[in-house]
Design a protein around this motif. Structure first.
Motif, mmCIF file in Angstrom:
data_model
loop_
_atom_site.group_PDB
_atom_site.id
_atom_site.type_symbol
_atom_site.label_atom_id
_atom_site.label_comp_id
_atom_site.label_asym_id
_atom_site.label_seq_id
_atom_site.Cartn_x
_atom_site.Cartn_y
_atom_site.Cartn_z
ATOM 1 N N MET A 241 0.809 -1.085 0.093
ATOM 2 C CA MET A 241 -0.142 0.090 -0.066
ATOM 3 C C MET A 241 0.902 1.240 0.112
ATOM 4 S SD MET A 241 -3.195 -1.033 -0.234
ATOM 5 C CE MET A 241 -2.652 -2.314 -1.210
ATOM 6 N N GLU A 242 1.879 1.183 0.708
ATOM 7 C CA GLU A 242 2.692 2.375 0.672
ATOM 8 C C GLU A 242 3.421 2.590 -0.707
ATOM 9 O OE1 GLU A 242 6.926 3.842 3.259
ATOM 10 O OE2 GLU A 242 5.808 2.103 3.963
ATOM 11 N N GLY A 252 -5.573 9.145 -10.153
ATOM 12 C CA GLY A 252 -6.801 9.464 -9.929
ATOM 13 C C GLY A 252 -7.626 8.017 -9.667
ATOM 14 N N ILE A 253 -6.978 7.018 -9.039
ATOM 15 C CA ILE A 253 -7.621 5.719 -8.949
ATOM 16 C C ILE A 253 -7.760 5.501 -7.418
ATOM 17 C CG2 ILE A 253 -7.151 3.253 -8.943
ATOM 18 C CD1 ILE A 253 -5.481 3.811 -11.364
ATOM 19 N N LYS A 254 -8.834 5.287 -7.013
ATOM 20 C CA LYS A 254 -9.124 4.798 -5.643
ATOM 21 C C LYS A 254 -9.158 3.350 -5.257
ATOM 22 C CE LYS A 254 -12.709 5.924 -2.184
ATOM 23 N NZ LYS A 254 -11.724 7.056 -1.056
ATOM 24 N N LEU A 255 -8.266 2.954 -4.336
ATOM 25 C CA LEU A 255 -7.998 1.699 -3.969
ATOM 26 C C LEU A 255 -8.961 1.158 -2.825
ATOM 27 C CD1 LEU A 255 -6.355 -0.808 -5.192
ATOM 28 C CD2 LEU A 255 -4.945 -0.723 -3.099
ATOM 29 N N LEU A 256 -9.687 0.207 -3.172
ATOM 30 C CA LEU A 256 -10.536 -0.265 -2.070
ATOM 31 C C LEU A 256 -10.027 -1.958 -1.664
ATOM 32 C CD1 LEU A 256 -13.912 0.882 -3.305
ATOM 33 C CD2 LEU A 256 -13.012 1.958 -1.502
ATOM 34 N N VAL A 257 -10.090 -2.293 -0.328
ATOM 35 C CA VAL A 257 -9.363 -3.529 0.005
ATOM 36 C C VAL A 257 -10.667 -4.176 0.819
ATOM 37 C CG1 VAL A 257 -7.573 -4.778 0.800
ATOM 38 C CG2 VAL A 257 -7.193 -2.501 -0.358
ATOM 39 N N ALA A 258 -10.771 -5.599 0.431
ATOM 40 C CA ALA A 258 -11.478 -6.480 1.172
ATOM 41 C C ALA A 258 -10.244 -7.496 1.965
ATOM 42 C CB ALA A 258 -12.414 -7.043 0.561
ATOM 43 N N VAL A 259 -10.242 -7.174 3.276
ATOM 44 C CA VAL A 259 -9.272 -7.686 3.970
ATOM 45 C C VAL A 259 -10.060 -8.913 4.697
ATOM 46 C CG1 VAL A 259 -7.361 -7.901 5.767
ATOM 47 C CG2 VAL A 259 -8.020 -5.787 4.216
ATOM 48 N N ASN A 260 -9.392 -10.223 4.111
ATOM 49 C CA ASN A 260 -10.163 -11.709 4.818
ATOM 50 C C ASN A 260 -9.092 -12.158 5.815
ATOM 51 O OD1 ASN A 260 -12.142 -13.312 4.962
ATOM 52 N ND2 ASN A 260 -10.564 -14.805 3.829
ATOM 53 N N ASP A 261 -7.860 -12.408 5.440
ATOM 54 C CA ASP A 261 -7.038 -13.186 6.498
ATOM 55 C C ASP A 261 -5.667 -12.602 6.583
ATOM 56 O OD1 ASP A 261 -5.972 -15.561 7.854
ATOM 57 O OD2 ASP A 261 -5.880 -16.794 6.457
ATOM 58 N N VAL A 262 -5.277 -11.436 6.919
ATOM 59 C CA VAL A 262 -4.126 -10.749 7.168
ATOM 60 C C VAL A 262 -3.890 -10.427 8.612
ATOM 61 C CG1 VAL A 262 -2.793 -8.894 6.376
ATOM 62 C CG2 VAL A 262 -4.344 -9.759 4.722
ATOM 63 N N ARG A 263 -2.764 -11.029 8.985
ATOM 64 C CA ARG A 263 -2.477 -10.691 10.464
ATOM 65 C C ARG A 263 -2.564 -9.112 10.856
ATOM 66 N NH1 ARG A 263 1.400 -13.804 10.379
ATOM 67 N NH2 ARG A 263 0.229 -15.692 11.392
ATOM 68 N N ARG A 271 -10.466 1.195 2.830
ATOM 69 C CA ARG A 271 -9.822 2.116 1.764
ATOM 70 C C ARG A 271 -8.680 2.873 1.798
ATOM 71 N NH1 ARG A 271 -13.490 5.446 4.912
ATOM 72 N NH2 ARG A 271 -12.377 7.184 5.672
ATOM 73 N N LEU A 272 -7.690 3.068 0.936
ATOM 74 C CA LEU A 272 -6.405 3.546 1.049
ATOM 75 C C LEU A 272 -6.362 4.932 1.028
ATOM 76 C CD1 LEU A 272 -3.491 2.596 0.761
ATOM 77 C CD2 LEU A 272 -3.466 2.768 -1.650
ATOM 78 N N GLU A 273 -5.807 5.608 2.064
ATOM 79 C CA GLU A 273 -5.726 6.918 2.072
ATOM 80 C C GLU A 273 -4.170 7.420 2.653
ATOM 81 O OE1 GLU A 273 -8.335 9.065 4.539
ATOM 82 O OE2 GLU A 273 -10.251 8.431 3.272
ATOM 83 N N GLU A 274 -3.445 8.006 1.978
ATOM 84 C CA GLU A 274 -1.936 8.466 2.042
ATOM 85 C C GLU A 274 -1.285 7.226 2.285
ATOM 86 O OE1 GLU A 274 -2.405 11.298 4.870
ATOM 87 O OE2 GLU A 274 -3.351 12.754 3.505
ATOM 88 N N GLY A 275 -1.379 6.186 1.889
ATOM 89 C CA GLY A 275 -0.489 5.032 2.145
ATOM 90 C C GLY A 275 -1.088 4.134 3.016
#
Length: 392
Positions: A241-242, A252-263, A271-275
């Protein structure tokens, strides 16, 4: 791809799917390659060209249990080989002969200076997907562009983007469904003010090695999939993400993430904002993968996916043609794919997502649409892979 096209092929794309017709374009590039002769360029130029083709067109992986067994290092819809790279150097045009695994000279080049032209041959793609192939073609071109830039960097080349139509010797090789997508001028000089897109940041390229590319896989089997649980550490997702954040924001792309199995991350939407990933809401319960998929439920068990990324954009910001934006989405998705290969993860780009559900869960504004998505999951080598080494 104008506003009307985006209205038809984003949220409502399933309503407009239709096959195309047989393309009237002859296989001009293929004919030129078959009639070509082995390159007589200087050895260092041939080495550079071979490196480019090993990262773009050459088959580098054979998946024995997959519906699509032969893979170059770039993905594509139905694994169709739509990417063609032409390299102009020493006054000649060069291309790749996949059957004899060699660089061939296919004719004289115009002008001076070395350059690489990325072309897409979408004759078969549009036959399967009709008008939707235009979006898929732009995404495919973006994936290939990332690999092309990495190969040039590995070859020690300085490069810069130029307008896509600035290499006129490709005119006689083009057609309705065969066209140049990007021109990279190799060597020192000023970048074009109207280039699309800009060069991949060095921080992205320097974070990768050849192994990331050769390990990249969608880990797909013909009879269906089962994603087993293997929790991903938090740091790889944070690093991803960073590195990607500034480029996504600039595009101009907005990144959305569905997190399921991340420690370290609660299951849910972010949503990704400023890394950094900002939590939006939790999942509705078990089997969120089934709610995300619009079809293929009977063939897929994505229960153990680690995270799922969605690239969204504002339709009101599109002026005339969204092709450059979708090429950038493909280029960034390729970075995600090869980066996660370093964590023993597979990445599968998907378009069969329930956009309305994602829109509701992520509170996406009405003027925005999802352009691309991919699911990240543990690589279990379900496809039974044989790797083909490079031949430099």
């Amino acid at each position: 791809m104008d506003a009307a096209y985006l209205d038809a092929f984003t949220d409502r794309r399933f309503e407009h799917f239709a096959r195309g017709e047989v393309s009237p374009d002859p296989d001009r590039i293929g004919a030129a390659v078959r009639a070509g002769r082995p390159s007589q360029a200087a050895p260092q130029k041939v080495r550079m060209m071979r490196l480019v083709y090993e990262y773009t067109e050459k088959v580098r992986r054979v998946d024995l249990a997959s519906r699509y067994p032969f893979h170059p290092l770039i993905p594509g819809a139905r694994n169709m080989k739509t990417i063609k790279i032409l390299i102009m150097t020493e006054g000649r045009i060069h291309a790749y002969d996949p059957f004899r695994d060699r660089v061939v000279d296919i004719g004289p080049a115009e002008g001076t200076g070395d350059r690489a032209v990325l072309m897409t041959d979408d004759r078969r793609l549009q036959l399967y997907y009709g008008e939707f192939s235009r979006m898929l073609s732009a995404l495919n071109a973006g994936h290939a562009l990332f690999n092309l830039e990495f190969a040039l960097q590995q070859a020690g080349c300085v490069y810069r983007y130029a307008p896509a139509g600035s290499s006129s010797e490709t005119d006689h090789l083009s057609g309705i469904h065969i066209r140049p997508r990007a021109v990279l001028r190799v060597g020192p000089g000023e970048a074009s003010a109207d280039r699309e897109p800009g060069a991949v940041p060095d921080a992205m390229l320097f974070s990768l090695t050849e192994r990331h590319f050769t390990d990249r896989t969608a880990d797909q089997r013909g009879e269906g999939d089962v994603f087993y649980h293997r929790t991903l550490d938090q740091q790889p997702l944070n690093d991803l993400m960073e590195r990607a954040g500034p480029v996504l924001e600039e595009a101009g792309i907005k990144l959305l993430v569905a997190v399921n199995d991340v420690r370290g991350f609660a299951p849910g939407y972010y949503r990704l904002e400023e890394g950094r990933l900002i939590h939006i809401c939790p999942f509705e319960g078990e089997r969120e993968d089934q709610r995300l998929l619009s079809e293929y439920h009977e063939f897929s068990n994505f229960l153990g996916f680690q995270f799922w990324v969605f690239m969204a954009f504002s339709k009101t910001d599109i002026k005339a043609d969204a092709t450059p934006l979708f090429m950038e989405m493909g280029r960034l998705m390729q970075f995600i794919s090869v980066s996660m290969a370093g964590e023993n993860c597979a990445v599968r780009p998907l378009k069969n997502v329930d956009d309305a559900y994602v829109r509701r869960k992520t509170r996406l504004p009405d003027d925005m649409a999802i352009g691309y998505s991919a699911v990240v999951f543990p690589d279990r080598n379900q496809a039974v892979t044989i790797k083909v080494p490079g031949g430099r």
